[in-house]
Design an enzyme around this catalytic site. Structure first.
Site, PDB file in Angstrom:
ATOM      1  N   GLU A  33      70.255  17.875  42.772  1.00 44.19           N
ATOM      2  CA  GLU A  33      71.449  17.521  42.014  1.00 44.19           C
ATOM      3  C   GLU A  33      72.185  18.777  41.572  1.00 44.19           C
ATOM      4  OE1 GLU A  33      74.394  15.429  39.796  1.00 44.19           O
ATOM      5  OE2 GLU A  33      73.176  15.039  41.579  1.00 44.19           O
ATOM      6  N   SER A  80      62.074  55.170  24.353  1.00 44.42           N
ATOM      7  CA  SER A  80      60.799  54.692  24.862  1.00 44.42           C
ATOM      8  C   SER A  80      59.880  54.369  23.693  1.00 44.42           C
ATOM      9  CB  SER A  80      60.165  55.748  25.765  1.00 44.42           C
ATOM     10  OG  SER A  80      60.002  56.954  25.048  1.00 44.42           O
ATOM     11  N   LEU A  81      58.727  53.775  23.981  1.00 45.93           N
ATOM     12  CA  LEU A  81      57.769  53.410  22.941  1.00 45.93           C
ATOM     13  C   LEU A  81      56.567  54.337  22.986  1.00 45.93           C
ATOM     14  CD1 LEU A  81      57.713  49.507  23.307  1.00 45.93           C
ATOM     15  CD2 LEU A  81      58.941  50.851  21.610  1.00 45.93           C
ATOM     16  N   GLU A 120      54.531  40.524  21.979  1.00 47.15           N
ATOM     17  CA  GLU A 120      55.024  40.001  23.252  1.00 47.15           C
ATOM     18  C   GLU A 120      54.499  40.864  24.394  1.00 47.15           C
ATOM     19  OE1 GLU A 120      59.419  40.356  23.462  1.00 47.15           O
ATOM     20  OE2 GLU A 120      59.212  41.412  21.556  1.00 47.15           O
ATOM     21  N   LYS A 122      54.220  43.241  27.578  1.00 55.33           N
ATOM     22  CA  LYS A 122      55.048  44.333  28.096  1.00 55.33           C
ATOM     23  C   LYS A 122      55.219  44.115  29.595  1.00 55.33           C
ATOM     24  CE  LYS A 122      55.508  49.367  28.135  1.00 55.33           C
ATOM     25  NZ  LYS A 122      55.779  49.483  29.567  1.00 55.33           N
ATOM     26  N   ASP A 124      56.215  44.531  33.393  1.00 53.92           N
ATOM     27  CA  ASP A 124      56.237  45.723  34.255  1.00 53.92           C
ATOM     28  C   ASP A 124      57.453  45.637  35.159  1.00 53.92           C
ATOM     29  OD1 ASP A 124      55.401  48.110  35.213  1.00 53.92           O
ATOM     30  OD2 ASP A 124      53.742  47.342  36.401  1.00 53.92           O
ATOM     31  N   TYR A 232      64.200  41.384  25.188  1.00 58.15           N
ATOM     32  CA  TYR A 232      63.234  41.785  24.156  1.00 58.15           C
ATOM     33  C   TYR A 232      63.881  42.402  22.917  1.00 58.15           C
ATOM     34  CZ  TYR A 232      63.578  46.407  26.491  1.00 58.15           C
ATOM     35  OH  TYR A 232      64.020  47.584  27.043  1.00 58.15           O
ATOM     36  N   LYS A 296      55.801  45.020  17.320  1.00 58.34           N
ATOM     37  CA  LYS A 296      56.916  45.548  16.529  1.00 58.34           C
ATOM     38  C   LYS A 296      56.814  45.028  15.099  1.00 58.34           C
ATOM     39  CE  LYS A 296      60.072  45.589  20.508  1.00 58.34           C
ATOM     40  NZ  LYS A 296      61.277  44.997  21.113  1.00 58.34           N
ATOM     41  N   LYS A 320      48.648  49.539  25.753  1.00 57.36           N
ATOM     42  CA  LYS A 320      48.547  49.432  27.216  1.00 57.36           C
ATOM     43  C   LYS A 320      47.188  48.872  27.641  1.00 57.36           C
ATOM     44  CE  LYS A 320      51.491  50.958  29.530  1.00 57.36           C
ATOM     45  NZ  LYS A 320      51.946  52.325  29.837  1.00 57.36           N
ATOM     46  N   CYS A 414      29.807  49.197  68.254  1.00 55.58           N
ATOM     47  CA  CYS A 414      29.493  48.655  66.943  1.00 55.58           C
ATOM     48  C   CYS A 414      28.620  49.639  66.160  1.00 55.58           C
ATOM     49  CB  CYS A 414      28.767  47.320  67.089  1.00 55.58           C
ATOM     50  SG  CYS A 414      28.182  46.641  65.517  1.00 55.58           S
ATOM     51  N   CYS A 417      24.954  47.653  65.841  1.00 52.22           N
ATOM     52  CA  CYS A 417      24.080  47.321  66.976  1.00 52.22           C
ATOM     53  C   CYS A 417      24.410  48.089  68.252  1.00 52.22           C
ATOM     54  CB  CYS A 417      24.130  45.825  67.260  1.00 52.22           C
ATOM     55  SG  CYS A 417      25.706  45.258  67.947  1.00 52.22           S
ATOM     56  N   CYS A 444      32.892  43.105  67.264  1.00 48.56           N
ATOM     57  CA  CYS A 444      31.668  43.461  67.984  1.00 48.56           C
ATOM     58  C   CYS A 444      31.278  42.260  68.832  1.00 48.56           C
ATOM     59  CB  CYS A 444      30.565  43.792  66.974  1.00 48.56           C
ATOM     60  SG  CYS A 444      28.904  43.734  67.678  1.00 48.56           S
ATOM     61  N   CYS A 450      23.553  41.185  66.841  1.00 54.33           N
ATOM     62  CA  CYS A 450      23.979  42.230  65.899  1.00 54.33           C
ATOM     63  C   CYS A 450      23.475  41.834  64.512  1.00 54.33           C
ATOM     64  CB  CYS A 450      25.507  42.339  65.905  1.00 54.33           C
ATOM     65  SG  CYS A 450      26.158  43.462  64.653  1.00 54.33           S
TER      66      CYS A 450
END
Length: 784
Positions: A33, A80-81, A120, A122, A124, A232, A296, A320, A414, A417, A444, A450
């Site tokens: 739909e 950055s953190l 929350e 992190k 990637d 975030y 935070k 981390k 092999c 064997c 093999c 074997c």
């Protein structure tokens, strides 16, 4: 109604559907739909291009390629953190927050004040900034160095869950939303599969794929990639939104911004650690990659009071997870021999800790993968380990390649064997022709002569999902083979107490237990036994299909490939593997010995009722793959000539009365070959013997209540194992699948359910928790 009015209606409706789908996770209409409405809007805008606006849902397809990205300066730096790697790092962060806010600390007379935190995952991915003016998206930018980023406005507009226009009302005139652009695990796998199919570049991980997709100069490429956005926080705003971080995110969600479904509040550092442990346990079940948790200080006033260091806020930290990817060196490449004789390269690595585990080996899959990666002995490589997945080499760092690096060569003999190692041949069968090409696997040819293949075959035979012989682990099997006590699965049933009691790791009690377990395994179900035989490409599900459909080992053993393809989910290639396995004299001998040694197969019986008299002569003709003759041509041929013998004997005149000249000639030429006549007659004879022939007696199938339904199990169940739950569902006729799709009838979700539950919710599927599932089984008369 004017075109302009209808366009405005469609845009509003599609915006609302996008909001419900991406933000609320409550889709209100099926995909079909949505697509219909979208196509209607596209058509109207094509007729009236003067009415197209930048915020229209259709404006996500990408535009002309850019020559380069322009620079964007962030009004509020994207910092950055700081990172926490150990529990003590997080506790130290909390101590600094408490001291920075001058809050009471705990002592002998009472506990201190617990700081409220937001929690929350992190993600990637790639950090981006989205700038809205008067509710309209006007700019997208990468984080860059935190002060200056790249203008990716054209590209972010192609991301489906980024609102081009904010929902609702009350948003500030200027609103900068910050978040992560990422790619789900499923989207990443689809992208790499599509790239591999066209010979394009594949990506090492979802983060690389997301970053590479977002920074395309050609936004049409970005539009084709399965990117998602998760908000975030905010940057510059013309007015305050809320008093807390979580309150801010909830406001943004109301305006159409997707936020994390895992967002939580924590009162104090203990609850933060509980959240970290919980999501860490569920990490591999999440539909996306995460590399930690972001905590935070929830109060925005407290954030302002704490302020910033040079490059990071004092009120936030990223806790981390142990790294899932690391650099190490390839010390050597050795070759292992598996159950089917496959000779597999394994990288021996300089030991390195990955995801909390020391890794010294990694799979290289096959020689095609070695070539694709370009890996050499001595290389520095990126290895990856996720959950219980076997560590694998993801990428070679070619700039670190030493001068004495050595190429990897498959052995000609092999390593176990000494038998010849040969490259497999892929046989593709179509329209009566066989096309042979080289496969990716080397094998093999020694088979059970074997020791490696023998050991792996017996280890598979005794495994829990096969014959389930307790007490026969890998080491015990290896010892029995090395001592010459067993040379096939049948020899297990000839073992005597005196053979094993003096072996290392055995004594009187353990020897008696093992012999009892072997004796207990003599009454397996037909499906278990078929799976235990280790037929190439035959897993548990295919073994169950064979057992349930054909009903007896004898029928399975003699079934022709063309007859096997009448069974559900068995294609011609797998059918040939099954047929070839049972044609092998050695395999037939081992099966005979097993039965002679007292194996009594359970659940054998008649052909399943739904297959009785289930075939047609036209279907048989179609399965012969006569060039130019498909199902329609087969129907015409049968309508004219009525029987197989008349078709075989028909001359060109008879055939041309039913078919076009080209088809008629193809049928005549096919049946002039005696082996083709013999094949057709043998297939018909077997269909008659099995009771599948169109002239056989039709049986009334007793319908099982869940027949035709597909169920999925996810999460952990407490009252039964998932294997037991699967068996109970299958006993009711359901097919239990490993992934969720629109065709799934129901999902049973226990604690820890992750991506499968999320997808089921997205699709609006029926979901049962364990209590509801147990109640359902009871209604069906199944005891728990």
């Amino acid at each position: 109604m004017t075109a302009q009015t209808r366009i405005l209606e469609l845009r509003a409706e599609l915006d609302q559907h996008n909001y419900r789908y991406y933000v609320l996770d409550e889709p209100s209409v099926p995909d079909a739909e949505y697509d219909r409405l979208f196509r209607e809007l596209q058509a109207l805008e094509a007729e009236h291009p003067e009415l197209v606006t930048p915020d229209s849902p259709t404006q996500r397809v990408g535009g002309a390629a850019l020559s380069a990205f322009t620079q964007v300066r962030h009004e509020v730096p994207m910092l950055s953190l700081g990172n926490a790697f150990e529990e003590n790092d997080l506790r130290e962060f909390d101590r600094r927050v408490v001291e920075g806010l001058d809050l009471p600390t705990g002592d002998l007379f009472g506990a201190g004040v617990a700081v409220d935190y937001s929690c929350e995952p992190k993600l990637d991915g790639l950090a981006v900034s989205l700038l809205y003016r008067d509710g309209l998206l006007v700019q997208g930018a990468t984080r860059g160095d935190g002060t200056t980023g790249e203008d990716i406005s054209v590209n972010v507009r192609t991301i489906r869950n980024v609102p081009l226009k904010l929902q609702g009302k009350g948003w500030p005139a200027v609103l900068e939303v910050r978040g992560e652009v990422f790619m789900s695990k499923e989207g990443f796998e689809r992208l790499n599969a599509a790239q591999a199919e066209i010979g394009g570049k594949t990506f090492a991980n979802p983060r690389n794929a997301a970053a590479g997709s977002l920074r395309q100069l050609d936004s049409k490429i970005t539009a084709s990639r399965p990117l998602e956005f998760c908000c975030y926080g905010v940057g510059q705003v013309s007015e305050a939104i809320a008093d807390t971080h979580i309150g801010t995110l909830e406001k943004l969600k109301g305006w159409g911004m997707p936020i994390s479904r895992e967002l939580r509040h924590a009162a104090g550092i203990k609850e933060c650690l509980d959240y970290y442990r919980d999501i860490g346990e569920r990490r591999n079940a999440l539909p996306y990659e995460i590399d930690g948790v972001v905590f935070k200080v929830n109060s925005l006033a407290s954030q302002r009071e704490l302020g910033f260091r040079a490059r990071e806020p004092r009120w936030a930290i990223a806790h981390k997870f142990p790294a899932m990817e690391e650099l190490t060196e390839v010390l050597d490449v050795e070759f292992q021999v598996g159950r089917t004789g496959a000779v597999t390269p394994v990288a021996r690595l300089k030991p390195v800790k990955v995801a909390g585990v020391t890794v010294a080996n990694a799979t290289l899959h096959n020689m095609d993968e070695v070539a694709r990666l370009g890996v050499m002995i001595g290389d520095t490589v990126i290895i990856r380990r996720a959950g219980d997945v076997i560590p694998q080499v993801m990428q070679v760092v070619t700039e670190r390649r030493p001068a004495d690096a050595r190429a990897v060569h498959i052995p000609t003999q092999c390593p176990v064997c000494g038998s010849q190692v040969e490259r497999t041949q892929l046989v593709k069968r179509s329209k009566g022709k066989e096309t042979v090409s080289e496969g990716a696997v080397y094998r093999c040819v020694g088979r059970l002569a074997c020791r490696a293949q023998l050991k792996q075959a017996i280890i598979h035979y005794v495994s829990r999902r096969a014959m389930d012989i307790e007490g026969l682990g890998e080491k015990s099997v290896e010892q029995l083979v090395d001592e010459g006590l067993i040379a096939s699965p049948a020899d297990l049933y000839r073992l005597k107490f005196e053979d094993i009691v003096d072996l290392e790791g055995f004594a009187e009690v353990s020897s008696n237990k093992l012999l009892a377990a072997i004796a207990d395994s003599k009454r397996p179900s037909l499906a278990r036994f078929i799976y235990a035989l280790g037929i190439p490409d035959v897993g548990e599900e295919t073994a169950k299909v064979l057992a349930r459909s054909l009903g007896s080992l004898q029928r399975v053993m003699v079934a022709l490939p063309q007859v096997l393809t009448y069974l559900p989910d068995i294609g011609l290639e797998v059918a040939h593997e099954i047929h070839n396995f049972f044609e092998d004299e050695h395999n037939r001998s081992v099966i005979a010995q097993l039965l002679e040694n007292g194996l009594q197969l359970q659940e054998e019986g008649e052909l399943a009722a739904e297959f009785a008299a289930s075939t047609t002569l036209a279907g048989l003709i179609a399965k012969l793959d006569i060039p130019s003759v498909g199902p329609t041509g087969a129907e015409k041929l049968v309508a004219k000539l009525q029987s197989l013998e008349r078709i075989i004997a028909a001359d060109g005149i008879d055939l041309r009365q039913a078919l076009a000249a080209k088809q008629a000639d193809a049928v005549r030429e096919f049946f002039l070959v005696e082996s083709n006549q013999a094949l057709a007659r043998s297939v018909e004879a077997q269909l008659r013997e099995f009771g599948m022939h169109w002239e056989s007696e039709k049986k009334v199938a007793q319908g099982l209540p869940l027949a035709g339904q597909t169920w999925v199990l996810t999460g952990s169940l407490e009252r039964m194992s998932r294997d037991v739950a699967k068996d109970k569902l299958e006993s009711l006729g359901a097919k239990v699948a490993g992934s969720v799709s629109a065709k799934t009838h129901c999902v049973v979700a226990g604690p820890g359910a992750g991506s499968k539950l999320a997808k089921a919710t997205e699709l609006g599927l029926r979901v049962l928790d364990e209590d509801a599932f147990v109640a359902f089984l009871s209604e069906q008369g199944i005891a728990v």
